[in-house]
Design an enzyme around this catalytic site. Structure first.
Site, short mmCIF file in Angstrom:
data_model
loop_
_atom_site.label_atom_id
_atom_site.label_comp_id
_atom_site.label_asym_id
_atom_site.label_seq_id
_atom_site.Cartn_x
_atom_site.Cartn_y
_atom_site.Cartn_z
N SER A 12 8.15 -7.15 -13.28
CA SER A 12 8.32 -5.90 -12.55
C SER A 12 9.67 -5.74 -11.89
CB SER A 12 7.27 -5.83 -11.43
OG SER A 12 5.97 -5.98 -11.92
N LEU A 28 7.57 1.94 -5.68
CA LEU A 28 7.21 2.06 -7.09
C LEU A 28 7.54 0.76 -7.79
CD1 LEU A 28 8.65 5.61 -7.88
CD2 LEU A 28 6.41 4.99 -6.94
N GLU A 29 6.55 0.22 -8.46
CA GLU A 29 6.72 -0.97 -9.28
C GLU A 29 6.66 -0.51 -10.72
OE1 GLU A 29 4.35 -5.22 -10.02
OE2 GLU A 29 3.69 -3.84 -8.45
N ILE A 30 7.70 -0.81 -11.48
CA ILE A 30 7.74 -0.46 -12.90
C ILE A 30 7.71 -1.78 -13.65
CG2 ILE A 30 8.98 0.73 -14.73
CD1 ILE A 30 10.28 2.44 -12.48
#
Length: 129
Positions: free
Chosen positions: A109, A120-122
């Site tokens: 992540s 926000l974690e992508i």
């Protein structure tokens, strides 16, 4: 009771247009308008409903607050490309890449924030070892 999946969630936002710009321009979501002046952001089979702070739709959470969410999105795009896209958009990466535990297994992540300060974690799924 047996639940199968999350259909949508609601984000309370300070500035509807700034949020729509961020999520469409930076994250590639689609803006969708609904009856009654409702706005959502669609991606895959999911959506984020946006409620303007102070003008939330009923029923609503007990304490609707901009910037209180912590969301994890799974991306097909490799994290190196995600990082480059965020950089081109002027979005700071706060952490990552780091390995985490996702709902269905290991993920790697990056973390950033939206205009309201939501975390926000992508992430990319990591193949089983």
């Amino acid at each position: 009771m047996r639940l199968t999946h999350l259909d949508h969630l609601v984000l309370t936002v300070r500035d509807l247009e700034a949020s729509c710009d961020f999520y469409t321009r930076v994250l590639g979501m689609r803006r969708v308008s609904y009856a009654g002046g409702r706005t959502a952001l669609a991606f895959g089979r999911h959506k984020l409903n946006l409620h303007p702070a102070g003008g939330e739709f009923e029923p609503k959470s007990t304490f609707p607050t901009p910037g209180s969410a912590d969301l994890c999105f799974i991306a097909e795009t490799p994290l190196g490309e995600v990082a480059a896209d965020l950089g081109r958009a002027g979005i700071a990466i706060e952490a990552g890449p780091v390995r985490r535990s996702g709902a269905t297994g290991a993920i790697e992540s990056l973390y950033c924030r939206d205009p309201d300060g939501n975390l926000l974690e992508i992430a990319n799924r990591v193949p089983d070892d």
